[in-house]
Design a protein around this motif. Sequence first.
Motif, mmCIF file in Angstrom:
data_model
loop_
_atom_site.group_PDB
_atom_site.id
_atom_site.type_symbol
_atom_site.label_atom_id
_atom_site.label_comp_id
_atom_site.label_asym_id
_atom_site.label_seq_id
_atom_site.Cartn_x
_atom_site.Cartn_y
_atom_site.Cartn_z
ATOM 1 N N LEU A 145 19.722 21.687 -5.747
ATOM 2 C CA LEU A 145 20.924 20.847 -5.726
ATOM 3 C C LEU A 145 20.535 19.402 -5.446
ATOM 4 O O LEU A 145 19.821 19.115 -4.485
ATOM 5 C CB LEU A 145 21.881 21.344 -4.638
ATOM 6 C CG LEU A 145 23.141 20.527 -4.375
ATOM 7 C CD1 LEU A 145 24.057 20.540 -5.592
ATOM 8 C CD2 LEU A 145 23.876 21.064 -3.151
ATOM 9 N N THR A 146 20.984 18.496 -6.303
ATOM 10 C CA THR A 146 20.698 17.074 -6.078
ATOM 11 C C THR A 146 21.917 16.250 -6.446
ATOM 12 O O THR A 146 22.787 16.699 -7.192
ATOM 13 C CB THR A 146 19.470 16.621 -6.896
ATOM 14 O OG1 THR A 146 19.019 15.347 -6.434
ATOM 15 C CG2 THR A 146 19.797 16.525 -8.377
ATOM 16 N N SER A 199 33.682 14.955 -0.907
ATOM 17 C CA SER A 199 34.493 15.680 -1.878
ATOM 18 C C SER A 199 33.623 16.355 -2.930
ATOM 19 O O SER A 199 33.831 17.528 -3.280
ATOM 20 C CB SER A 199 35.486 14.725 -2.534
ATOM 21 O OG SER A 199 36.222 15.384 -3.537
ATOM 22 N N ALA A 200 32.642 15.613 -3.452
ATOM 23 C CA ALA A 200 31.754 16.164 -4.476
ATOM 24 C C ALA A 200 30.916 17.310 -3.926
ATOM 25 O O ALA A 200 30.733 18.346 -4.586
ATOM 26 C CB ALA A 200 30.860 15.065 -5.027
ATOM 27 N N MET A 201 30.411 17.143 -2.710
ATOM 28 C CA MET A 201 29.592 18.189 -2.114
ATOM 29 C C MET A 201 30.426 19.410 -1.760
ATOM 30 O O MET A 201 29.948 20.543 -1.836
ATOM 31 C CB MET A 201 28.870 17.647 -0.883
ATOM 32 C CG MET A 201 27.776 16.653 -1.199
ATOM 33 S SD MET A 201 26.495 17.322 -2.302
ATOM 34 C CE MET A 201 25.794 18.584 -1.258
ATOM 35 N N ARG A 202 31.672 19.192 -1.368
ATOM 36 C CA ARG A 202 32.561 20.315 -1.047
ATOM 37 C C ARG A 202 32.743 21.216 -2.273
ATOM 38 O O ARG A 202 32.705 22.447 -2.163
ATOM 39 C CB ARG A 202 33.905 19.801 -0.552
ATOM 40 C CG ARG A 202 34.848 20.897 -0.105
ATOM 41 C CD ARG A 202 35.980 20.337 0.747
ATOM 42 N NE ARG A 202 36.662 19.222 0.113
ATOM 43 C CZ ARG A 202 36.620 17.968 0.537
ATOM 44 N NH1 ARG A 202 35.912 17.653 1.616
ATOM 45 N NH2 ARG A 202 37.280 17.013 -0.090
ATOM 46 N N ALA A 203 32.914 20.603 -3.434
ATOM 47 C CA ALA A 203 33.058 21.380 -4.667
ATOM 48 C C ALA A 203 31.784 22.178 -4.952
ATOM 49 O O ALA A 203 31.854 23.343 -5.377
ATOM 50 C CB ALA A 203 33.377 20.453 -5.834
ATOM 51 N N ALA A 204 30.621 21.569 -4.713
ATOM 52 C CA ALA A 204 29.358 22.265 -4.938
ATOM 53 C C ALA A 204 29.190 23.425 -3.970
ATOM 54 O O ALA A 204 28.751 24.520 -4.354
ATOM 55 C CB ALA A 204 28.188 21.285 -4.796
ATOM 56 N N VAL A 205 29.549 23.194 -2.719
ATOM 57 C CA VAL A 205 29.438 24.249 -1.703
ATOM 58 C C VAL A 205 30.324 25.438 -2.072
ATOM 59 O O VAL A 205 29.899 26.601 -1.992
ATOM 60 C CB VAL A 205 29.816 23.688 -0.315
ATOM 61 C CG1 VAL A 205 30.049 24.821 0.678
ATOM 62 C CG2 VAL A 205 28.727 22.750 0.198
ATOM 63 N N GLU A 206 31.545 25.163 -2.477
ATOM 64 C CA GLU A 206 32.448 26.242 -2.850
ATOM 65 C C GLU A 206 31.932 26.994 -4.076
ATOM 66 O O GLU A 206 32.067 28.218 -4.173
ATOM 67 C CB GLU A 206 33.843 25.673 -3.106
ATOM 68 C CG GLU A 206 34.522 25.183 -1.828
ATOM 69 C CD GLU A 206 35.819 24.430 -2.081
ATOM 70 O OE1 GLU A 206 36.051 24.050 -3.252
ATOM 71 O OE2 GLU A 206 36.570 24.229 -1.114
ATOM 72 N N HIS A 207 31.347 26.264 -5.018
ATOM 73 C CA HIS A 207 30.760 26.881 -6.218
ATOM 74 C C HIS A 207 29.681 27.884 -5.840
ATOM 75 O O HIS A 207 29.658 29.025 -6.350
ATOM 76 C CB HIS A 207 30.183 25.780 -7.120
ATOM 77 C CG HIS A 207 29.321 26.279 -8.225
ATOM 78 N ND1 HIS A 207 29.831 26.832 -9.376
ATOM 79 C CD2 HIS A 207 27.957 26.308 -8.355
ATOM 80 C CE1 HIS A 207 28.839 27.190 -10.174
ATOM 81 N NE2 HIS A 207 27.691 26.872 -9.580
#
Length: 236
Positions: A35-36, A82-90
């Motif tokens: 993840l980057t 916000s962007a990282m939250r979406a990645a975490v949920e993914h």
Amino acid sequence: MTKIKAVFNWSGGKDSAHALWRALQSGRYEIVALLTTADRDTGRSTMHAIPEELLHAQAERIGIPLHIVRIPAEWGSDAYASAMRAAVEHFRAQGVTHFIFGDIHLHDVRRYREAQLAPYGLAVVEPLWDETSEQIIEGFLASGLRTVVVTTMADRLGAEAIGRELDAAFVASLPAGTDPNGENGEYHTFCYDGPIFRSPVPFRLGPPQRRSHDIRHDDGTVHTYTYWFAELEAAE
């Protein structure tokens, strides 16, 4: 033994590669992605300004899929969160339970990571954590990983350091008071070969350039940082 499903937070530099090597050596983790974060406009990583093409080349030779979170050029903490939250949920939906980082001893950074991930039930793993810079750079040199210096702080290292291989000779040449692992930002690197790669990543490095930028701190003060850097490009 069932392996722990994890995501590795990849910067493309020496500490990231070193931590990934250690995580893979442990045999404990099934790393599902690197993840980057990258600037949405420039297509370069937010940490080391590595072009996405080279990030993909690294991931392909490592054999782990790359997941890029693209951040707006004028991003702040809210946009990043916000962007990282979406990645975490993914990744949580895929059964990931751990996020692995290449931090060393920045306790405030680790506390921030843990605070951000704890609400999702995700644990933080730090393979390099709490060792001294001397121990870590010795471990890096022993690992066989190969990196090249791409950025330096101008008040610590000159343009002549750009393009140098991070080896024992480079470490021995560092001025007194310089952290051997560059933990104070003295230098940053691009990792292109070693035991985590199936083959070397071909790249080109442009000539050294000198630039400055201002950082505004929470107390309102502004500090100007001047640094040397060289543009990274993919090569055949």
